[in-house]
Write an enzyme that holds these catalytic residues in place. Structure first.
Site, mmCIF file in Angstrom:
data_model
loop_
_atom_site.group_PDB
_atom_site.id
_atom_site.type_symbol
_atom_site.label_atom_id
_atom_site.label_comp_id
_atom_site.label_asym_id
_atom_site.label_seq_id
_atom_site.Cartn_x
_atom_site.Cartn_y
_atom_site.Cartn_z
ATOM 1 C CG HIS A 161 -6.791 -11.872 -10.513
ATOM 2 N ND1 HIS A 161 -7.257 -11.475 -11.745
ATOM 3 C CD2 HIS A 161 -6.610 -13.224 -10.608
ATOM 4 C CE1 HIS A 161 -7.379 -12.526 -12.531
ATOM 5 N NE2 HIS A 161 -6.979 -13.605 -11.872
ATOM 6 C CB SER A 282 5.387 12.843 6.566
ATOM 7 O OG SER A 282 4.493 13.931 6.688
ATOM 8 C CD GLU A 295 5.952 6.805 -2.927
ATOM 9 O OE1 GLU A 295 4.809 7.245 -3.025
ATOM 10 O OE2 GLU A 295 6.740 7.174 -2.037
#
Ligand code: ARG
Length: 462
Positions: A161, A282, A295
């Site tokens: 979990h 970034s 990603e």
């Protein structure tokens, strides 16, 4: 694109050429040119067989086979002029062959059809991709094995979990993915065996009256045998669907691992540092180092599984044998294959380059009462308590530690005894994370010794 028309191939009963929209919806040359090498290999095998069977002359076969090599070199050299009017790779190649060698080119299509031709080309193309996927998976597995070997006894938290559950080893976690990618590898190999039969010579759908030798062309193209039913041969696409299913399952595994890398590389976890080579910055936030490769790998499952679903939908409900719907098989498979290979390579690169932050891993493994199960097991082993009761006692100790704002090993013996008076100093031996993982010696367990056994077993296999 030239302005050649299809009529030279099948225009006998046609008075007018196609509407521009018809040409646009009908043509597949924009993408099926990727199968040029397979198309030419298939045609060369077919021509050799036609001559061996006395269906065409040796000199025609020779002209065809050499001419096809010329066409192939034009395509590979980028000088070939593809024509939309000529629809697809099959007719583009044949039309150019006619320009190169003249009349004998017209004999190549004896005893075959574009239906068995495209099925053959596509099988050969997918087979090449299965071979590439095998190599990609092997490389990724080797990269994971190197990580597992280096960190067989680095301790990290194991989760259920996404809550800290029990300490595990880094090597054990890496080896979990070795098992997954290992099953992908075995699916790739299974699929290859199943799909490696030749459709060539099924002709349009019913076979042919020419005395062709399908065993000869099958062998020349590296197939194990000819497909046994001509209707099936031209209309089966389950080999492509199976490729997409295997790719989907593998992409799902890649996505799960990518997700873990995204989590692990975050400032909150700091379990791993991804290399600059597989990260980006970034444009506005100078401090950022983003796990873009992970990603994107995480996202690839979308298009790959999408392709799987799309081809299933194309094929469902198609009556035998060939229907033009089946031309919609290729783009999906091409795109899925490209992205699967890319994802495998990117994951391999990331795994090779990533650095485990071992102090952080160990600190995280030691927090969150991760050795509570070890404590309960100790109570069972050393004091003879039934497990359910031991679970209850341990729960009370966890609550006590939580209340005191400390971890289990920080409780004093008196604290422990106030909950269960049979507890002795021996309990502290099992509360450390290293002892915890070392004790998990059951087969397949996380103990470093077990992990090393599995690494050694896999090194034999790959
Ligand atoms: N471009 C076609 C395809 O990809 C080749 C087969 C065409 N066959 C036909 N009967 N029109 O499916």
């Amino acid at each position: 694109m030239s302005d050649k028309t299809s009529n030279q191939m099948w225009g006998g009963r046609f008075a007018a050429g196609p509407d521009a929209i018809m040409e646009a919806i009908n043509a597949s040359i924009g993408y099926d040119q990727r199968m040029a090498a397979q198309d030419i290999a298939g045609s060369r095998a077919h021509a050799a067989m036609l001559a061996a069977q006395g269906i065409i002359s040796d000199s025609d076969a020779k002209a065809i086979r050499e001419g096809l090599l010329t066409v192939l070199s034009e395509i590979e050299g980028g000088t070939f002029e593809f024509s939309t009017a000529l629809e697809d790779i099959h007719m583009n190649v044949e039309a150019r062959l006619k320009e190169v060698i003249g009349e004998p080119a017209g004999r190549l299509h004896t005893g075959r059809s574009r239906n068995d031709q495209v099925a053959t080309d596509f099988r050969l193309w997918v087979r090449d991709q299965l071979d590439a996927a095998e190599q990609g998976l092997l490389a990724l597995i080797r990269a994971l094995l190197a990580q597992a070997e280096a960190g067989a006894d680095w301790v990290m938290p194991g989760f259920t979990h996404l809550q800290t559950a029990q300490p595990v080893t880094w090597g054990h976690h890496m080896m979990a993915y070795v098992e997954m990618f290992g099953r992908d590898l075995s699916r790739v190999r299974d699929a290859r065996v199943r799909m490696n039969e030749s459709p060539l010579g099924a002709a349009a759908l019913a076979g042919t009256g020419f005395p062709i030798d399908r065993h000869m062309t099958a062998e020349a193209l590296g197939f194990d045998r000819p497909m046994a039913n001509s209707l099936d041969a031209v209309s089966a696409r389950d080999f492509a669907i199976e490729f997409l299913s295997v790719a989907s399952i593998s992409a799902m595994h890649l996505s799960r691992f990518a997700e873990e890398l995204v989590i692990w590389s975050s400032a909150q976890f700091r379990f791993v540092t991804l290399s600059d080579r597989f990260s980006t910055g970034s444009s506005i936030m100078p401090q950022k180092k983003n796990p873009d490769a992970a990603e994107l790998i995480r996202a690839k499952i979308g298009r790959i599984f999408g392709a799987n679903v799309a081809l299933m939908m194309v094929m469902k409900g198609l009556p035998l044998a060939y229907s033009k719907d089946m031309q919609e098989d290729k783009e999906q498979v091409f795109d899925a294959a490209d992205n699967w290979m890319l994802a495998l390579a990117a994951m391999e690169g990331m795994v090779k380059d990533m650095t485990a932050n071992t102090p952080q891993l160990e600190a995280a493994a030691s927090s969150g009462f991760s050795t509570a199960t070890d404590l309960a097991d100790w109570l069972v082993r050393e004091t003879g308590l039934p497990f359910r009761e031991a679970h209850h006692v341990t729960g009370a100790l966890v609550a006590m530690a939580e209340q005191k704002g400390c971890d289990l090993p920080d409780l004093s013996l008196e604290d422990m005894k106030s909950v269960k008076d049979t507890i002795t100093m021996g309990i502290f031996d099992v509360l450390g994370v290293h002892n915890s993982v070392a004790s998990r010696m059951s087969y397949g367990g996380t103990a470093p010794a077990r992990v090393r056994e599995q690494v050694a077993r896999w090194k034999e296999l790959v």
